[in-house]
Design an enzyme around this catalytic site. Structure first.
Site, PDB file in Angstrom:
ATOM      1  N   ARG A 208       0.848  -1.183   0.000  1.00  0.00           N
ATOM      2  CA  ARG A 208       0.000   0.000   0.000  1.00  0.00           C
ATOM      3  C   ARG A 208       0.886   1.235   0.000  1.00  0.00           C
ATOM      4  NH1 ARG A 208      -3.243  -2.880  -1.730  1.00  0.00           N
ATOM      5  NH2 ARG A 208      -5.354  -3.360  -0.961  1.00  0.00           N
ATOM      6  N   GLU A 237      -3.056   7.614  -4.542  1.00  0.00           N
ATOM      7  CA  GLU A 237      -3.548   7.051  -5.806  1.00  0.00           C
ATOM      8  C   GLU A 237      -5.029   7.403  -6.002  1.00  0.00           C
ATOM      9  OE1 GLU A 237      -2.997   2.829  -6.120  1.00  0.00           O
ATOM     10  OE2 GLU A 237      -0.932   2.933  -5.437  1.00  0.00           O
ATOM     11  N   HIS A 254       0.435   0.294  -9.697  1.00  0.00           N
ATOM     12  CA  HIS A 254      -0.303  -0.600  -8.791  1.00  0.00           C
ATOM     13  C   HIS A 254      -0.818  -1.829  -9.537  1.00  0.00           C
ATOM     14  CE1 HIS A 254      -3.044  -0.723  -4.965  1.00  0.00           C
ATOM     15  NE2 HIS A 254      -2.570  -1.917  -5.274  1.00  0.00           N
TER      16      HIS A 254
END
Length: 378
Positions: A208, A237, A254
Site C-alpha cells: 500500500r 492514488e 499498482h
C-alpha cells in the site's frame, strides 16, 4: 437478483450470471444510481466501500476480489448486516513474481548476484511467506519482520524492523495498511528509516502506497542518498508524485498483483463466497477458466544460474513493460486508472513449460513455481 460487478474483474460476468442478473460497472467512480436496486456488489481496491456509498441501499453482500481490505469499512458492513468476503492470497504469487522481475533487472543492471544480498521481508503473510520460500530455494538469505505474528507466537524467526534496516541489502514491504493501533503501518518507512538504510540498499513497496512516506523518500533521494527504489504503489492514488516517479528506478501503476491467474483467483473466491452466502454453494476449478498460455514449451540445457533465471522470468514478465508507460502519462488526469483498466494480459511462471536436461535445474524451477520437467539429454 441483481449483482453489480467491477468491469475489470475477469470472468465475473460469466460466473455471477449463474446466480442472477449481472451488470458490469466502473469501479472508480462507481455509478451510485446502479446501487438503488442491486442485491450484491463486487469490487476491487479502487472502490471505497463505506456508509456514504451504501447507506439506504438494498445491498446485502459485498465482495472484494482483492487480498487487501483497507478500502472497505468492514465494521460498518457488519453493523449494517451486510455480508462480506475478500480474496486473501489471490494475487500473492503475482506480487512475488513482480518482486523477482524487479530484482533480477536491477541485479543485471548493477552487476551483482542475489546470493550476495540479504533480503529483509516486512510482512510475512500470503506474499511474504511465498517470497521467503522462493528466495530460500535459491539459497538467498532472508530476514523476517512481522510483529503481529511474532506476538501471537507464530512459527518463524522474526526480527525487529530496526534489525532488518541494519542488516538487509534489500528491504521489501508486504503489509496491510493500518492507520493506527499497536501495529500501525502508515509511514512505517518514514524519513528516519529511509535514512538508516545501508548505502546502496534496494527499497521495494508493493503493498500500500502510504506504508512508505513518499514525501520523505523524495527528500532523501533529492539529497543524493544512494538508494535504489521500486514502487508499485503510491500515496494518494490515482494521483502520484511525479517528481518521485522521476527519481525511482522502477515505477508502476499498482499492478504487481495483476496476473490473469491472480485476477481469476480473486473473482472465483468472491463468487464462491457469495454463492455460499445465498445458499447455492458452487466451486470453480481455476484451470477451466484460463486460456492456454502464450508460450508453448522451451528447452533449458545445463544448470540454472542467475542470468538464465532472469531470461526465464523476463520471458514471462519483464517489469520494464509497465514502468515505461507510466512515465509517459504520469500527471495526466485519469491516465493512472486507464493503464490499470487496459492492462496487457500477464501470466504467472506456472504458465511456462520448461524441459530441462539437468535434474537439479528442473527441481529448482519447480520449487520456484515454473512448470518444469526433467528429460535427460540423449
Amino acid at each position: 437478483m441483481k449483482i453489480l460487478v467491477d468491469e475489470n474483474m475477469p470472468y465475473a460476468r460469466d460466473l455471477f450470471s449463474r446466480l442472477g442478473e449481472v451488470t458490469a460497472v466502473p469501479g472508480r467512480p462507481i455509478p451510485v444510481a446502479q446501487l438503488a436496486d442491486a442485491d450484491a456488489l463486487m469490487v476491487r481496491s479502487v472502490t471505497k466501500v463505506n456508509e456514504s456509498l451504501l447507506a439506504g441501499k438494498p445491498i446485502k453482500f459485498v465482495g472484494t476480489a482483492t487480498a487487501g481490505t483497507d478500502h472497505v469499512d468492514e465494521a460498518w458492513l457488519k453493523q449494517a448486516g451486510i455480508g462480506f468476503s475478500a480474496a486473501p492470497g489471490c494475487n500473492a504469487i503475482a506480487v512475488v513474481e513482480y518482486v523477482f522481475s524487479s530484482l533480477l533487472m536491477l541485479a543485471e543492471r548493477d552487476g551483482f548476484s542475489l546470493h550476495e544480498r540479504t533480503v529483509g521481508i516486512v510482512g510475512v503473510g500470503n506474499v511474504g511467506r511465498r517470497l521467503q520460500a522462493r528466495l530460500e530455494a535459491l539459497g538467498i538469505k532472508t530476514l523476517l519482520c512481522d510483529p503481529p505474528r511474532a506476538d501471537r507466537g507464530d512459527e518463524g524467526d522474526f526480527r525487529s524492523l530496526d534489525e532488518l534496516v541494519q542488516h538487509a541489502d534489500i528491504l521489501t514491504f508486504h503489509t496491510p495498511l493500518f492507520k493506527d493501533g499497536p501495529y500501525k503501518t502508515l509511514h512505517l518507512a518514514d524519513e528516519k528509516l529511509i535514512r538508516s538504510l545501508k548505502p546502496g540498499a534496494i527499497l521495494i513497496n508493493a503493498c500500500r502506497g502510504a506504508v512508505v512516506d513518499n514525501t520523505a523518500l523524495l527528500t532523501c533521494l533529492n539529497e543524493g542518498q544512494k538508494l535504489s527504489v521500486v514502487l508499485d504503489v503510491w500515496e494518494g492514488e490515482p494521483e502520484l508524485n511525479v517528481e518521485l516517479l522521476k527519481k525511482v528506478d522502477i515505477g508502476t501503476p499498482h499492478i504487481a498483483g495483476y496476473t490473469l491467474e491472480g485476477k481469476a483467483r480473486g473473482t472465483t473466491q468472491v463468487f464462491e463466497a457469495y454463492s455460499k452466502f445465498i445458499g447455492h454453494e458452487q466451486h470453480v476449478a481455476l484451470d477451466t477458466l484460463l486460456p492456454a498460455p502464450e508460450f508453448g514449451r522451451i528447452t533449458l540445457h545445463g544448470p540454472l544460474d542467475q542470468p538464465t533465471l532472469k531470461r526465464l522470468v523476463h520471458l514471462v514478465y519483464d517489469v520494464r513493460r509497465d514502468d515505461a508507460p507510466l512515465r509517459k502519462v504520469a500527471g495526466i488526469p485519469g491516465e493512472f486508472d486507464k493503464l490499470r483498466k487496459n492492462y496487457l494480459e500477464r501470466r504467472e511462471w506456472s504458465s511456462l513449460y520448461v524441459i530441462c536436461d539437468d535434474a537439479s535445474a528442473a527441481s529448482l524451477l519447480c520449487k520456484l513455481g515454473f512448470n518444469a520437467v526433467h528429460h535427460p539429454a540423449r
